[in-house]
Design a protein around this motif. Structure first.
Motif, PDB file in Angstrom:
ATOM      1  N   MET A   1     -50.897 -14.269 -25.878  1.00  0.00           N
ATOM      2  CA  MET A   1     -50.184 -15.529 -25.692  1.00  0.00           C
ATOM      3  C   MET A   1     -50.681 -16.224 -24.432  1.00  0.00           C
ATOM      4  O   MET A   1     -50.982 -15.566 -23.441  1.00  0.00           O
ATOM      5  N   LYS A   2     -50.757 -17.546 -24.492  1.00  0.00           N
ATOM      6  CA  LYS A   2     -51.183 -18.311 -23.331  1.00  0.00           C
ATOM      7  C   LYS A   2     -50.188 -19.445 -23.079  1.00  0.00           C
ATOM      8  O   LYS A   2     -49.263 -19.669 -23.871  1.00  0.00           O
ATOM      9  N   LEU A   3     -50.394 -20.153 -21.983  1.00  0.00           N
ATOM     10  CA  LEU A   3     -49.445 -21.189 -21.575  1.00  0.00           C
ATOM     11  C   LEU A   3     -49.246 -22.234 -22.664  1.00  0.00           C
ATOM     12  O   LEU A   3     -48.134 -22.729 -22.868  1.00  0.00           O
ATOM     13  N   ASP A   4     -50.298 -22.573 -23.379  1.00  0.00           N
ATOM     14  CA  ASP A   4     -50.206 -23.601 -24.409  1.00  0.00           C
ATOM     15  C   ASP A   4     -49.357 -23.168 -25.590  1.00  0.00           C
ATOM     16  O   ASP A   4     -49.007 -23.987 -26.446  1.00  0.00           O
ATOM     17  N   ASP A   5     -49.009 -21.876 -25.653  1.00  0.00           N
ATOM     18  CA  ASP A   5     -48.177 -21.373 -26.751  1.00  0.00           C
ATOM     19  C   ASP A   5     -46.682 -21.450 -26.426  1.00  0.00           C
ATOM     20  O   ASP A   5     -45.855 -21.115 -27.274  1.00  0.00           O
ATOM     21  N   VAL A   6     -46.352 -21.868 -25.210  1.00  0.00           N
ATOM     22  CA  VAL A   6     -44.944 -21.947 -24.810  1.00  0.00           C
ATOM     23  C   VAL A   6     -44.353 -23.281 -25.263  1.00  0.00           C
ATOM     24  O   VAL A   6     -44.934 -24.343 -25.037  1.00  0.00           O
ATOM     25  N   VAL A   7     -43.198 -23.207 -25.896  1.00  0.00           N
ATOM     26  CA  VAL A   7     -42.519 -24.386 -26.421  1.00  0.00           C
ATOM     27  C   VAL A   7     -41.223 -24.605 -25.635  1.00  0.00           C
ATOM     28  O   VAL A   7     -40.414 -23.677 -25.490  1.00  0.00           O
ATOM     29  N   ILE A   8     -41.042 -25.805 -25.126  1.00  0.00           N
ATOM     30  CA  ILE A   8     -39.784 -26.165 -24.473  1.00  0.00           C
ATOM     31  C   ILE A   8     -38.898 -26.848 -25.508  1.00  0.00           C
ATOM     32  O   ILE A   8     -39.302 -27.842 -26.135  1.00  0.00           O
ATOM     33  N   VAL A   9     -37.697 -26.316 -25.699  1.00  0.00           N
ATOM     34  CA  VAL A   9     -36.779 -26.842 -26.710  1.00  0.00           C
ATOM     35  C   VAL A   9     -35.522 -27.370 -26.022  1.00  0.00           C
ATOM     36  O   VAL A   9     -34.832 -26.621 -25.325  1.00  0.00           O
ATOM     37  N   LEU A  10     -35.241 -28.635 -26.222  1.00  0.00           N
ATOM     38  CA  LEU A  10     -34.027 -29.252 -25.680  1.00  0.00           C
ATOM     39  C   LEU A  10     -33.017 -29.388 -26.812  1.00  0.00           C
ATOM     40  O   LEU A  10     -33.316 -29.978 -27.858  1.00  0.00           O
ATOM     41  N   VAL A  11     -31.824 -28.847 -26.593  1.00  0.00           N
ATOM     42  CA  VAL A  11     -30.792 -28.852 -27.628  1.00  0.00           C
ATOM     43  C   VAL A  11     -29.711 -29.869 -27.273  1.00  0.00           C
ATOM     44  O   VAL A  11     -29.043 -29.751 -26.250  1.00  0.00           O
ATOM     45  N   ARG A  12     -29.607 -30.907 -28.093  1.00  0.00           N
ATOM     46  CA  ARG A  12     -28.602 -31.964 -27.930  1.00  0.00           C
ATOM     47  C   ARG A  12     -28.699 -32.687 -26.579  1.00  0.00           C
ATOM     48  O   ARG A  12     -27.689 -33.120 -26.029  1.00  0.00           O
ATOM     49  N   ALA A  13     -29.874 -32.800 -26.034  1.00  0.00           N
ATOM     50  CA  ALA A  13     -30.050 -33.535 -24.778  1.00  0.00           C
ATOM     51  C   ALA A  13     -29.776 -35.017 -25.027  1.00  0.00           C
ATOM     52  O   ALA A  13     -30.334 -35.606 -25.952  1.00  0.00           O
ATOM     53  N   GLU A  14     -28.931 -35.623 -24.197  1.00  0.00           N
ATOM     54  CA  GLU A  14     -28.445 -36.968 -24.487  1.00  0.00           C
ATOM     55  C   GLU A  14     -29.105 -38.062 -23.660  1.00  0.00           C
ATOM     56  O   GLU A  14     -29.248 -39.191 -24.133  1.00  0.00           O
ATOM     57  N   GLU A  15     -29.461 -37.773 -22.432  1.00  0.00           N
ATOM     58  CA  GLU A  15     -29.886 -38.800 -21.489  1.00  0.00           C
ATOM     59  C   GLU A  15     -31.393 -39.055 -21.576  1.00  0.00           C
ATOM     60  O   GLU A  15     -32.195 -38.146 -21.350  1.00  0.00           O
ATOM     61  N   SER A  16     -31.769 -40.300 -21.880  1.00  0.00           N
ATOM     62  CA  SER A  16     -33.187 -40.649 -22.036  1.00  0.00           C
ATOM     63  C   SER A  16     -33.972 -40.390 -20.763  1.00  0.00           C
ATOM     64  O   SER A  16     -35.114 -39.919 -20.803  1.00  0.00           O
ATOM     65  N   ARG A  17     -33.370 -40.687 -19.622  1.00  0.00           N
ATOM     66  CA  ARG A  17     -34.081 -40.473 -18.361  1.00  0.00           C
ATOM     67  C   ARG A  17     -34.354 -39.000 -18.121  1.00  0.00           C
ATOM     68  O   ARG A  17     -35.392 -38.635 -17.568  1.00  0.00           O
ATOM     69  N   ASN A  18     -33.431 -38.150 -18.544  1.00  0.00           N
ATOM     70  CA  ASN A  18     -33.661 -36.706 -18.419  1.00  0.00           C
ATOM     71  C   ASN A  18     -34.848 -36.267 -19.263  1.00  0.00           C
ATOM     72  O   ASN A  18     -35.627 -35.392 -18.858  1.00  0.00           O
ATOM     73  N   ILE A  19     -34.975 -36.853 -20.448  1.00  0.00           N
ATOM     74  CA  ILE A  19     -36.101 -36.507 -21.313  1.00  0.00           C
ATOM     75  C   ILE A  19     -37.412 -36.867 -20.619  1.00  0.00           C
ATOM     76  O   ILE A  19     -38.379 -36.091 -20.616  1.00  0.00           O
ATOM     77  N   GLY A  20     -37.448 -38.040 -19.996  1.00  0.00           N
ATOM     78  CA  GLY A  20     -38.646 -38.446 -19.270  1.00  0.00           C
ATOM     79  C   GLY A  20     -38.959 -37.516 -18.117  1.00  0.00           C
ATOM     80  O   GLY A  20     -40.123 -37.146 -17.896  1.00  0.00           O
ATOM     81  N   ALA A  21     -37.925 -37.125 -17.369  1.00  0.00           N
ATOM     82  CA  ALA A  21     -38.130 -36.218 -16.240  1.00  0.00           C
ATOM     83  C   ALA A  21     -38.592 -34.843 -16.716  1.00  0.00           C
ATOM     84  O   ALA A  21     -39.388 -34.179 -16.051  1.00  0.00           O
ATOM     85  N   VAL A  22     -38.102 -34.408 -17.874  1.00  0.00           N
ATOM     86  CA  VAL A  22     -38.554 -33.139 -18.450  1.00  0.00           C
ATOM     87  C   VAL A  22     -40.041 -33.220 -18.794  1.00  0.00           C
ATOM     88  O   VAL A  22     -40.807 -32.282 -18.530  1.00  0.00           O
TER      89      VAL A  22
END
Length: 255
Positions: A1-22
């Motif tokens: 496994m390498k770094l490119d295989d890591v998936v970040i999953v956001l569950v029910r994230a509501e704030e658009s600005r938070n998505i951008g910061a993520v």
């Protein structure tokens, strides 16, 4: 496994600005796989996403959207759920961020691993935690333990970046640090200068020698830094006494 295989999953994230910061936090750590559960692309204000993402808006552009956690993690070898609450229904013993990388490494080549982050206000529910294999927590203040979503993502991405990119060498060990005999000579020059201006009477040099040795050894000096420190003390001694230096370090600066 390498770094490119890591998936970040956001569950029910509501704030658009938070998505951008993520997105920006992920890009800082060479990560690009973003999946969002329970929300649709049109639920977000794209301009707000881009405003916080800066130059990482491409991560949102490539993001995948799913209706359930099971769908979002179907191609992953395992999924780790982030939480600040402990308990039997919260996966029991919780991993620390620095333990994720070695655990993911066991998944083998070509396998993906997911890290899940919950809603900004409520986090992941007990039911959502049950859909994951491990629980993970980021230690924080007992009186104010809730991290901003993007901050939590940044901490986890940083630890994974360190593990998979192998960039853990300390800056100090890339420096050409002087050896112990050279350190002792630098301390000796400093003490000679202090003696020339009358800093010591009959006692005190030994304690001061220990102080400077401890301070300078922790500083991990290079030769150039050691010489500049000596020169500073030499010049101070000359100005204070208006007399020529009367110890060996003086010869380093003639001409």
């Amino acid at each position: 496994m390498k770094l490119d295989d890591v998936v970040i999953v956001l569950v029910r994230a509501e704030e658009s600005r938070n998505i951008g910061a993520v997105c920006r936090a992920m890009a800082n750590c060479d990560m690009r796989r973003l999946r969002i559960v329970g929300m649709k692309r049109e639920d977000y204000d794209v301009d707000s996403v881009y405003r916080l993402a800066i130059h990482a808006g491409y991560i949102f552009d490539d993001a995948e959207f799913f209706g359930t956690i099971a769908e979002a993690t179907a191609d992953c070898a395992f999924a780790a759920a982030t939480t600040r609450r402990e308990g039997r229904k919260r996966k029991g013993a919780l991993l620390l961020p620095e333990e994720l990388g070695p655990l993911m490494q066991q998944g083998g080549e070509g396998k993906k691993a997911a890290v899940l982050f919950g809603n900004e206000r409520s986090g992941l529910s007990d039911e959502e935690m049950r859909e994951c294999d491990f629980g993970m927590t980021i230690p924080s203040s007992e009186s104010f333990g809730s991290l901003n979503l993007s901050h939590a993502v940044q901490v986890v991405c940083y630890e994974l970046f360190r593990h998979f990119s192998k960039r853990e060498e300390s800056f100090l060990y890339k420096r050409d640090v002087i050896d112990r005999p050279r350190l002792e000579s630098a301390v000796g020059y400093i003490l000679d200068d202090m003696a020339q201006i009358g800093f010591f009477s009959h006692l005190g040099r030994e304690d001061m020698e220990e102080l400077w040795r401890n301070v300078l050894s922790r500083a991990m000096l290079t030769e150039d830094e050691a010489m500049k420190i000596q020169k500073t003390f030499d010049r101070a001694a000359e100005l204070a006494t208006r007399e020529p230096l009367n110890h060996p370090s003086a010869s380093h600066y003639k001409g």
